[in-house]
Every structure is written in C-alpha cells, then in structure tokens.
Design a protein around this motif. Structure first.
Motif, PDB file in Angstrom:
ATOM      1  N   VAL A   6      -9.653   5.938  -3.293  1.00  0.00           N
ATOM      2  CA  VAL A   6      -9.680   4.803  -4.208  1.00  0.00           C
ATOM      3  C   VAL A   6      -9.043   3.624  -3.487  1.00  0.00           C
ATOM      4  CG1 VAL A   6      -8.788   3.892  -6.398  1.00  0.00           C
ATOM      5  CG2 VAL A   6      -9.558   6.277  -6.261  1.00  0.00           C
ATOM      6  N   GLY A  13      -7.993   1.121 -10.323  1.00  0.00           N
ATOM      7  CA  GLY A  13      -7.814   2.209  -9.359  1.00  0.00           C
ATOM      8  C   GLY A  13      -6.907   3.306  -9.910  1.00  0.00           C
ATOM      9  N   ILE A  30      -5.125   6.926  -2.447  1.00  0.00           N
ATOM     10  CA  ILE A  30      -5.247   5.513  -2.850  1.00  0.00           C
ATOM     11  C   ILE A  30      -4.737   4.657  -1.708  1.00  0.00           C
ATOM     12  CG2 ILE A  30      -4.593   3.748  -4.521  1.00  0.00           C
ATOM     13  CD1 ILE A  30      -4.072   5.781  -6.580  1.00  0.00           C
ATOM     14  N   ILE A 243     -14.091   4.821  -4.346  1.00  0.00           N
ATOM     15  CA  ILE A 243     -14.105   3.871  -5.472  1.00  0.00           C
ATOM     16  C   ILE A 243     -13.376   2.631  -5.009  1.00  0.00           C
ATOM     17  CG2 ILE A 243     -13.358   3.441  -7.848  1.00  0.00           C
ATOM     18  CD1 ILE A 243     -13.692   6.928  -7.185  1.00  0.00           C
TER      19      ILE A 243
END
Ligand SMILES: Cc1cc2nc3c(=O)[nH]c(=O)nc-3n(C[C@H](O)[C@H](O)[C@H](O)COP(=O)(O)OP(=O)(O)OC[C@H]3O[C@@H](n4cnc5c(N)ncnc54)[C@H](O)[C@@H]3O)c2cc1C
Length: 381
Positions: A6, A13, A30, A243
């Motif tokens: 992410v 997020g 992330i 993402i």
C-alpha cells in the motif's frame, strides 16, 4: 515477500491495509513518504502540549452508518459538533448562511420579510444552493442570493482557489448551501465527532496488526518501479497487489504534465489565554490574506491555560515545496487525469484509491467508504 503493498499511510491506505491484514490475514507493506501516520488527518501535541491538527481542522461527519460503525471499532468519539462564524461587515455571523445569519446582517423588518419568502418558497428545514437561489425569478430572493454571493462566497473563493468562481467547475458553486432554518451547526450529518484520543491513536489502532509493516520516509519510487505495465518491487517483478494512494501524475513520472492543485500555508500561534475566539473556526471571506482561523481546543475539548490557533493561507501547489491539498476542479485538469487513468488501468495488479489517486476532493467518510468498497473488489480478484 508481501502479498500487498500500500502506498501511503493516510486514511485511504490505512483502512485498506487494516482490512487486508485483519480480514484476509495477508501481509501488507505500507510505504509512506512522510515521517508520520494519518496523511492529512494527522494530529500531534505542539511544544506547549496542546493537541493540534497538523494540516488544518478535521471534523469527522457522515450520514453513512456503515462508515461510522466501521471507524467506531477503532476509536471512541468526543461528540463535537463544528460551529463556524463568518467575519462579515465587522460582525461574526453563523455559517453556512442560515436564518440567524440573515437577521444578523439585515435590518429586522427586511430580514423578517425575506425569511417568510424563503420559508414559503423552500420550506423550513430545507437546504438551497446559492446557484438555485440566484436563478429565482423573485427579486427579493435574488437580492439575498446576490448579497450572500458577494459577502460570503466571492472573495473567499477567489482567495481559496486563486481564480474567479466562474472559472471553476459548477459543482463547486452549486455546493454552497443556504440553510432555511436556525440550525447554526456547520455540518448536519447524523454522526459527528473527533476521535476522543486523537487521530494519531486512531491510526495506531487501525494499523496495529503484526501483518502490517510500515516503512516511513519511503517514497513509492524508492522501492517500486513500473515498466511495460509491470510492477517491480526492489527490482524484482511483483505479483502481489499494489494499492496506490499518492498522486497519479507522480506515479507515471508526470508524463502528461503535472496535475494542478491548491496548497495551504498554516501559521500556528499559541496565545497565553484560555480561549482566543468563541467557536472552532472563524472564516474571513473579505479581509486578510488568510481564509480562516481555527482554535483547536474547541474541537478536541482539551483543557489548557494556553491556546493554539492556525491561520490558513491558500497558495499555489509547487512540487517538492508544499503539499497538494485540493485538486483544482477544472475541465482541463480532468482531461489530463483521464490520460493517467487510462495508463493505470492497463496494470492488472495496480489499484488506485484516495483523493490524490482519484484527483478528487473527498471528505473522510467517502475515503473510508471507497476503501471498504475497493476491499470487497480486491477480495474477489
Ligand atoms: C485543510 C483540510 C481540511 C479538511 N477537513 C476535513 C474535515 O473537517 N472533515 C472531513 O471529513 N475531511 C476533511 N478533509 C479531507 C481529508 O483530509 C481527506 O479526506 C483525507 O485526508 C484523504 O485521505 P487520503 O488517504 O486519500 O489522502 P492523504 O491524507 O493525502 O494521504 C495520502 C498519503 O500518501 C502519502 N504519499 C503520497 N504519495 C506518496 C508516494 N509517492 N510514496 C509514499 N507515500 C506517498 C502521503 O504522504 C500521505 O500520507 C480536509 C482536507 C484538508 C486539506
């Protein structure tokens, strides 16, 4: 190897990462280029120990029960309801413009007469857009619409966007509501509040699963590359899902030119008094270069013998200098955006999410709604 990467630890997020880890039980990395969680929703204590919102006042409000219930699993709420005054003709009057504002600004007989007309035409408790009122044939209602447009809207919009309202997408002008009631609240949603323990703790709770690894001060470009519609992670093809919640033009190296944004400069001041102003925010449509002053203790309900305020000065967004806050709603910008979107759609394992990737202003509730929706799609993929 991670199942998901992410980009961005903002609200978009963080919600999608939470769902992937807690629901799918998959590993998520992330990458976040700032040195904190929460993106523009972040809060922190300043050097006087006063809780402030780093990027301007963030009040959570929604009519979507699903979103409220979801976020309430990670925080309790302080039940704050936002009140805004506008500094107009040397008075502080309620905003959005409502029947109380009308009485504060017009002579009593005139205000009463127009109030009756508004209620007859639109019914008590309704909301009318300024555009609708300006189109009305009744000369008194048109007068009121023009008055509000001039005193409340015109100069604020010029300051906020750096252009005249006519040059903006009509959706911006259409949005400005006039409230045909005496409700002085800024938002009228069913669910409203600010996380009781602050946004930082909300984000910590969202991201507490050990399956989530966060790499701060790391940009997309540091670890990921796109070549021939394929994503590479640390120079190896990445078969998991990415993402992306950053700027879509940055993702493609600004190939079709940069997308335009409006930015803000925040000037924080601490004053040795308990309260600086009567309500959370006062707007200054017609005076000063700042648009509004927010006093955070009203929002957070914190008790402290000093108080911190922020003044917001809109400015142009410049790459690597300031933060892209608001996409500029103009057709020419949407045309550039569409080209980027077409390119992104060719990459099978790339998913766009959030205000920067969608090039669209969203309130927090829509950000969560979209993240939950995307999660359902990803699950099936
Ligand atoms: C001044 C202001 C006031 C607001 N007030 C309210 C309010 O009262 N109520 C409300 O509901 N909404 C409000 N909003 C909207 C709210 O801020 C957004 O809905 C929300 O922050 C959007 O979350 P996001 O994750 O999509 O974007 P962001 O918060 O921008 O998060 C994106 C994250 O991605 C990171 N990132 C970007 N690019 C990269 C990259 N290339 N590599 C790594 N990381 C990257 C960024 O650093 C950031 O942390 C306000 C917005 C502003 C600007």
């Amino acid at each position: 190897m991670f199942d998901f990467i992410v980009v961005g630890a903002g609200l978009s997020g963080s919600v999608i990462a939470e769902r992937i880890a807690n629901d799918l039980e998959k590993e998520v990395l992330i990458v976040e280029k700032r040195n904190h969680l929460g993106g523009n929703c972040a809060d922190c204590y300043d050097k006087n120990g006063i809780l402030i919102h780093k990027y301007g006042p963030h009040i959570f409000h929604t009519n979507i029960k699903l979103v409220w219930d979801y976020l309430s699993k990670f925080t309790e709420w302080n039940n704050y309801e936002h009140h805004v005054l506008g500094h107009i003709e040397n008075k502080n009057v309620p905003l959005p413009f409502n029947l109380n504002t009308l009485h504060d600004l017009l002579p009593p007989k005139e205000a009463e007469y127009i109030e009756k007309k508004l209620i007859n035409e639109f019914e008590f408790g309704s909301k009318v857009s300024i555009l609708e009122l300006r189109r009305n044939d009744d000369k008194d209602l048109k007068f009121v619409a023009d008055f509000i447009y001039e005193k409340v809207f015109l100069n604020y919009t010029k300051k906020q966007w750096g252009i005249k309202p006519e040059e903006l997408d009509p959706s911006v002008t259409e949005r400005l509501p006039i409230i045909i009631s005496n409700d002085n609240r800024y938002f009228h949603d069913k669910y409203q509040g600010i996380p009781k323990e602050g946004y930082h703790n909300l984000f910590k709770n969202l991201l507490s699963n050990n399956l989530i690894q966060i790499s701060q001060k790391t940009s997309f470009n540091d670890v990921l590359k796109i070549k021939n519609n394929e994503i590479f992670f640390n120079a190896k093809p990445f078969k998991g899902k990415v993402i992306y919640t950053g700027m879509i033009d940055e993702l493609f190296n600004y190939e079709y030119s940069t997308l335009k944004y409006r930015s803000l400069k925040f000037i924080f001041e601490t004053h040795p008094i308990e309260y600086y102003q009567k309500v959370g925010t006062i707007n200054y449509p017609n005076d000063y270069e700042f648009t509004r002053i927010t006093e955070y203790k009203h929002l957070t309900l914190q008790k402290h013998d000093k108080t911190t305020i922020s003044k917001e000065i809109p400015e142009e967004y410049e790459k690597n200098k300031n933060i892209p806050y608001y996409p500029i709603p103009k057709n020419e910008n949407y045309e550039i955006y569409k080209k980027y979107l077409k390119k992104a759609n060719k990459i099978e394992n790339l998913f766009l999410l959030g205000r920067l990737a969608d090039y669209k202003y969203y309130n927090m509730d829509m950000v969560i709604f979209n993240a939950l929706k995307l999660f359902e799609k990803i699950k099936e993929f």
